[in-house]
Scaffold this active site. Structure first.
Site, PDB file in Angstrom:
ATOM      1  N   GLU A 304       0.792  -1.232   0.000  1.00  0.00           N
ATOM      2  CA  GLU A 304       0.000   0.000   0.000  1.00  0.00           C
ATOM      3  C   GLU A 304       0.825   1.283   0.000  1.00  0.00           C
ATOM      4  O   GLU A 304       0.514   2.215   0.742  1.00  0.00           O
ATOM      5  CB  GLU A 304      -0.931  -0.033   1.211  1.00  0.00           C
ATOM      6  CG  GLU A 304      -0.249  -0.003   2.606  1.00  0.00           C
ATOM      7  CD  GLU A 304       0.164  -1.365   3.163  1.00  0.00           C
ATOM      8  OE1 GLU A 304       0.375  -2.297   2.383  1.00  0.00           O
ATOM      9  OE2 GLU A 304       0.273  -1.473   4.397  1.00  0.00           O
ATOM     10  N   HIS A 328      -8.107  -4.069  -1.196  1.00  0.00           N
ATOM     11  CA  HIS A 328      -7.345  -4.166   0.055  1.00  0.00           C
ATOM     12  C   HIS A 328      -6.329  -3.020   0.160  1.00  0.00           C
ATOM     13  O   HIS A 328      -6.286  -2.308   1.177  1.00  0.00           O
ATOM     14  CB  HIS A 328      -6.646  -5.532   0.100  1.00  0.00           C
ATOM     15  CG  HIS A 328      -5.798  -5.753   1.310  1.00  0.00           C
ATOM     16  ND1 HIS A 328      -6.245  -6.445   2.415  1.00  0.00           N
ATOM     17  CD2 HIS A 328      -4.524  -5.372   1.602  1.00  0.00           C
ATOM     18  CE1 HIS A 328      -5.293  -6.470   3.324  1.00  0.00           C
ATOM     19  NE2 HIS A 328      -4.231  -5.838   2.853  1.00  0.00           N
ATOM     20  N   GLU A 329      -5.554  -2.835  -0.891  1.00  0.00           N
ATOM     21  CA  GLU A 329      -4.520  -1.779  -0.824  1.00  0.00           C
ATOM     22  C   GLU A 329      -5.165  -0.391  -0.768  1.00  0.00           C
ATOM     23  O   GLU A 329      -4.659   0.502  -0.095  1.00  0.00           O
ATOM     24  CB  GLU A 329      -3.535  -1.897  -1.995  1.00  0.00           C
ATOM     25  CG  GLU A 329      -2.864  -3.270  -2.158  1.00  0.00           C
ATOM     26  CD  GLU A 329      -2.291  -3.871  -0.879  1.00  0.00           C
ATOM     27  OE1 GLU A 329      -1.939  -3.119   0.041  1.00  0.00           O
ATOM     28  OE2 GLU A 329      -2.212  -5.123  -0.799  1.00  0.00           O
ATOM     29  N   HIS A 332      -6.108   0.413   2.751  1.00  0.00           N
ATOM     30  CA  HIS A 332      -4.975   0.839   3.575  1.00  0.00           C
ATOM     31  C   HIS A 332      -4.785   2.367   3.564  1.00  0.00           C
ATOM     32  O   HIS A 332      -4.114   2.909   4.444  1.00  0.00           O
ATOM     33  CB  HIS A 332      -3.677   0.207   3.076  1.00  0.00           C
ATOM     34  CG  HIS A 332      -3.360  -1.132   3.677  1.00  0.00           C
ATOM     35  ND1 HIS A 332      -3.261  -1.335   5.036  1.00  0.00           N
ATOM     36  CD2 HIS A 332      -3.077  -2.334   3.100  1.00  0.00           C
ATOM     37  CE1 HIS A 332      -2.941  -2.615   5.264  1.00  0.00           C
ATOM     38  NE2 HIS A 332      -2.827  -3.238   4.110  1.00  0.00           N
ATOM     39  N   GLU A 351      -3.771  -4.614   9.383  1.00  0.00           N
ATOM     40  CA  GLU A 351      -4.249  -5.608   8.415  1.00  0.00           C
ATOM     41  C   GLU A 351      -5.669  -6.127   8.677  1.00  0.00           C
ATOM     42  O   GLU A 351      -6.422  -6.336   7.743  1.00  0.00           O
ATOM     43  CB  GLU A 351      -3.253  -6.767   8.306  1.00  0.00           C
ATOM     44  CG  GLU A 351      -1.877  -6.351   7.771  1.00  0.00           C
ATOM     45  CD  GLU A 351      -1.891  -5.746   6.359  1.00  0.00           C
ATOM     46  OE1 GLU A 351      -2.898  -5.899   5.642  1.00  0.00           O
ATOM     47  OE2 GLU A 351      -0.882  -5.104   5.996  1.00  0.00           O
ATOM     48  N   ASP A 408       9.389 -10.094  10.227  1.00  0.00           N
ATOM     49  CA  ASP A 408       9.331 -10.962   9.037  1.00  0.00           C
ATOM     50  C   ASP A 408       9.101 -12.422   9.423  1.00  0.00           C
ATOM     51  O   ASP A 408       8.558 -13.199   8.639  1.00  0.00           O
ATOM     52  CB  ASP A 408      10.625 -10.853   8.214  1.00  0.00           C
ATOM     53  CG  ASP A 408      10.617  -9.638   7.285  1.00  0.00           C
ATOM     54  OD1 ASP A 408       9.519  -9.180   6.906  1.00  0.00           O
ATOM     55  OD2 ASP A 408      11.711  -9.148   6.943  1.00  0.00           O
ATOM     56  N   TYR A 416      -4.540 -10.753   9.839  1.00  0.00           N
ATOM     57  CA  TYR A 416      -5.508 -10.422   8.791  1.00  0.00           C
ATOM     58  C   TYR A 416      -6.882 -11.006   9.124  1.00  0.00           C
ATOM     59  O   TYR A 416      -7.869 -10.288   9.247  1.00  0.00           O
ATOM     60  CB  TYR A 416      -5.071 -11.017   7.441  1.00  0.00           C
ATOM     61  CG  TYR A 416      -3.853 -10.379   6.817  1.00  0.00           C
ATOM     62  CD1 TYR A 416      -2.578 -10.646   7.304  1.00  0.00           C
ATOM     63  CD2 TYR A 416      -3.965  -9.528   5.731  1.00  0.00           C
ATOM     64  CE1 TYR A 416      -1.454 -10.085   6.719  1.00  0.00           C
ATOM     65  CE2 TYR A 416      -2.846  -8.961   5.136  1.00  0.00           C
ATOM     66  CZ  TYR A 416      -1.591  -9.242   5.632  1.00  0.00           C
ATOM     67  OH  TYR A 416      -0.491  -8.679   5.051  1.00  0.00           O
TER      68      TYR A 416
END
Ligand code: BES
Ligand code: ZN
Length: 644
Positions: A304, A328-329, A332, A351, A408, A416
């Protein structure tokens, strides 16, 4: 004697007090989490914005494709938050720093670069100029390392055009520090400007508004301005030989010219999605909304980056069926980019909210059935993930503890889907969308341009719904936020689109491979892309299938030739689970081209867990890791147990 004793006592008491005050100050200012020096406010950053914070970033960088480095300088505006501090602390990973100075006076500033902590980088402590000022302008001359974890330098052969190299960035969660010395925590927001010089034939794009481009005799300068304060992980850069096409009043799609038609077709609904998002969330503050379709090695579905969403070319299904990633993006733009998680322990605020809004956009543009069908399909995926991670794994909590765990490594579908499930549960508790949606706008408006944690959201929610809904007293916040495993309550989704699929799955499962397959071309023609994905998702989760049965299914669906990667991915997984040898080569061919971790990681895991393909998977990974972005190589090495 008495007075002597008395003075000793007074001395002891006062020195004890003095020591405690000192200790308190010391703990407040210089304590760190253990030896690592990471911040108590953000376990993934060395920076200490509560002492002195960066309020503006300006970068001037030159792109050198031959050496794979960016070189130039960053100018940071720094404000003391605690007037008694004399330093500002930044994050960095392998930056080659030549000099640090006061931009106004040119006075050189002392700095200390700590030892490199793997994956987190080095703490960069800079002595602020002596004079008392409201803010300081610090200049840092440096260049990046060719292995910068936030950049991918592609050779021409990894592009569609095959003639020119390509560079793109991916900074979330903590890789901005490999390109810009900065306070690399989402708790700090700043506007930025950038001037990038690149060879003539290249287009430079950033997560900002491009305000002019100057031709030079040996290249060109592109200038960018991002006025809205944003976290470092949203700074983004791409340099390639690119084409563009207008797809809406505030949108262009950018990509290599070879795929421009496909991209313009696939993303034609962007403006509809943007308008729907604005109706739901309030005004779009970022001005333009462009898309950049990257080469296939891009590790995510979408990112995003403000003004310029980055997407994988695996969204080019040819039928606009994967537009939910764009929704979705777009979502954001409010959830994450406007209201930002304070650190990645509260990643679900980014998320989970985004998925919740993404599905609302889908519900409005398609139907409430398809909105729920997506949620229901992904719930199944969540269940698979939680089983894999372990039901008691603390990383399956909504709020996670990232001390000693790199974001990460913590990344999964949990924030999510468990996040959106929680919001859906809250929505039901307050009386449905007509109550929840005005609250969402209030929440965005209250916290826009800020970085917050879950407590802030909770306060806002409770204050807004105070007296309005009785059911909110029953919400078990502790359980939702801190218990591992599946969500404590599963919403009552509309399952009408799943019924026919479940029927077909049953027919297939009960078929004993004698007589014709009880699924026909007629059945297939009644299924939407998402229903096919649902069926395959369910088959993935079942025990392995007989190859002859799969062959019969393939005769109807022709999975081998579908373009849609969501279908291809699940089909490949089912084939590997069935130990279908013919599919091994196609799987390797696919994972050597695409970098999207959502597909590549499970396929590598499947190849690894089948004894027959285990060694080849490792060998293949080793041969290809230098073509992967750091995050992909790093996480795959762990998945393949090569990191010990
Ligand atoms: N912001 C994420 C991608 C990300 C998360 C990158 C964490 C690095 C660290 C992006 O918005 C995202 O969630 N992408 C998904 C889209 C999907 C959920 C529709 C993806 O990449 O698949
Ligand atoms: Zn996202």
């Amino acid at each position: 004697m008495l007075s002597y004793l008395h003075s000793i006592i007074i001395f002891l008491v006062s020195s004890f007090k003095f020591i405690s005050v000192l200790k308190e100050k010391f703990i407040l200012k210089f304590s760190s989490m253990g030896k690592t020096g990471l911040s108590p406010l953000d376990p993934s950053s060395f920076s200490r914005p509560e002492l002195a914070k960066v309020t503006n970033i300006s970068i001037n960088l030159n792109v050198n494709f031959d050496r794979k480095v960016l070189s130039g300088n960053a100018q940071l505006t720094v404000e003391k938050v605690d007037q008694s501090v004399e330093e500002v602390i930044l994050d960095s990973i392998k930056l080659n720093i030549s000099s640090i100075y006061d931009v106004d006076t040119k006075e050189k500033l002392k700095f200390d670069l700590s030892e490199l902590v793997p994956e987190y980088g080095s703490k960069l402590t800079i002595q602020l100029p002596k004079e008392d000022k409201n803010n300081y302008k610090i200049g840092i001359d440096y260049e990046t390392d060719p292995e910068a974890t936030g950049l991918q330098w592609l050779s021409p052969k990894a592009t569609a055009g095959k003639k020119h190299p390509y560079l793109f960035s991916q900074f979330q969660p903590t890789h901005a520090r490999s390109v810009i010395p900065c306070q690399d925590t989402p708790g700090v927001k700043a506007p930025y400007t950038a001037t990038i010089s690149a060879p003539q034939e290249f287009t430079v794009l950033m997560s900002a508004i491009r305000d002019d481009t100057k031709e030079l005799h040996n290249g060109k300068l592109s200038h960018f301005v991002q006025k809205v304060p944003m976290p470092s992980y949203l700074i983004a850069l791409a340099v390639g030989v690119l084409d563009s096409r207008q797809i809406g009043p505030r949108s262009h799609v950018w990509c290599e010219k070879e795929i421009i038609e496909e991209c313009a077709f696939e993303f034609a609904n962007t403006e509809h999605q943007l308008k729907t998002a604005e109706e739901l969330c309030g005004p779009y503050v970022w001005g333009i909304y462009d898309l950049l379709v990257l080469p296939p090695s891009f590790p995510y579905g979408g990112m995003e980056n403000p003004c310029l969403t980055f997407v994988t070319p695996t969204l080019l299904a040819g039928d606009r069926s994967l537009a939910n990633v764009i929704a979705h993006e777009i979502a954001h733009s409010w959830t994450g980019n406007l209201v930002t998680n304070r650190n990645f322990e509260h990643f679900w605020l980014n998320e989970g909210f985004t998925v919740f809004i993404e599905r609302k956009i889908k519900g409005r543009l398609e139907s409430s059935q398809s909105q729920d069908f997506d949620a229901f399909t992904e719930l199944s995926q969540l269940n698979e993930t939680i089983n894999l991670m372990g039901k008691n794994n603390p990383l399956t909590q909504l709020i996670v503890d990232l001390k000693g765990v790199h974001p990460d490594d913590a990344f999964s579908i949990v924030p999510y889907e468990k996040g959106q499930t929680f919001l859906r549960y809250l929505e039901t508790a307050v009386g449905g969308p007509s109550e929840m949606e005005p609250f969402l706008r209030y929440y965005f408006d209250t916290y826009k341009f800020q970085s917050i944690d879950t407590d802030k959201f909770k306060d806002c929610f409770l204050q807004y719904f105070n007296n309005k809904a009785i059911a909110i007293k029953d919400i078990d916040w502790q359980k939702w936020l801190y218990s591992p495993g599946m969500p404590p309550v599963i919403p009552d989704y509309d399952k009408s689109l799943a019924l026919f699929c479940d029927e077909l799955i049953d027919k297939f499962s009960n078929w004993n491979n004698e007589g014709p397959l009880p699924i026909t071309l007629e059945d297939k023609s009644q299924l939407s892309t998402f229903q096919v994905i649902y069926i395959l998702q369910k088959l993935c989760e079942k025990p392995s299938q007989q190859i002859t049965k799969l062959q019969a299914l393939n005769n109807i669906f022709d999975f081998d030739n579908v373009k849609n990667p969501e279908i291809k991915f699940r089909w490949f997984r089912i084939c590997l689970k069935a130990h279908w040898e013919d599919k091994i080569d196609p799987v390797f061919n696919w994972i050597n081209v695409i970098g999207r971790m959502k597909f590549v990681r499970p396929l590598y895991r499947d190849l690894y867990s089948w004894e027959h393909t285990k060694a080849r998977a490792i060998e293949n990974f080793k041969a290809n890791r230098q073509n992967m972005m750091h995050v992909s190589a790093y996480t795959l090495a762990k998945d393949l147990h090569l990191d010990e």
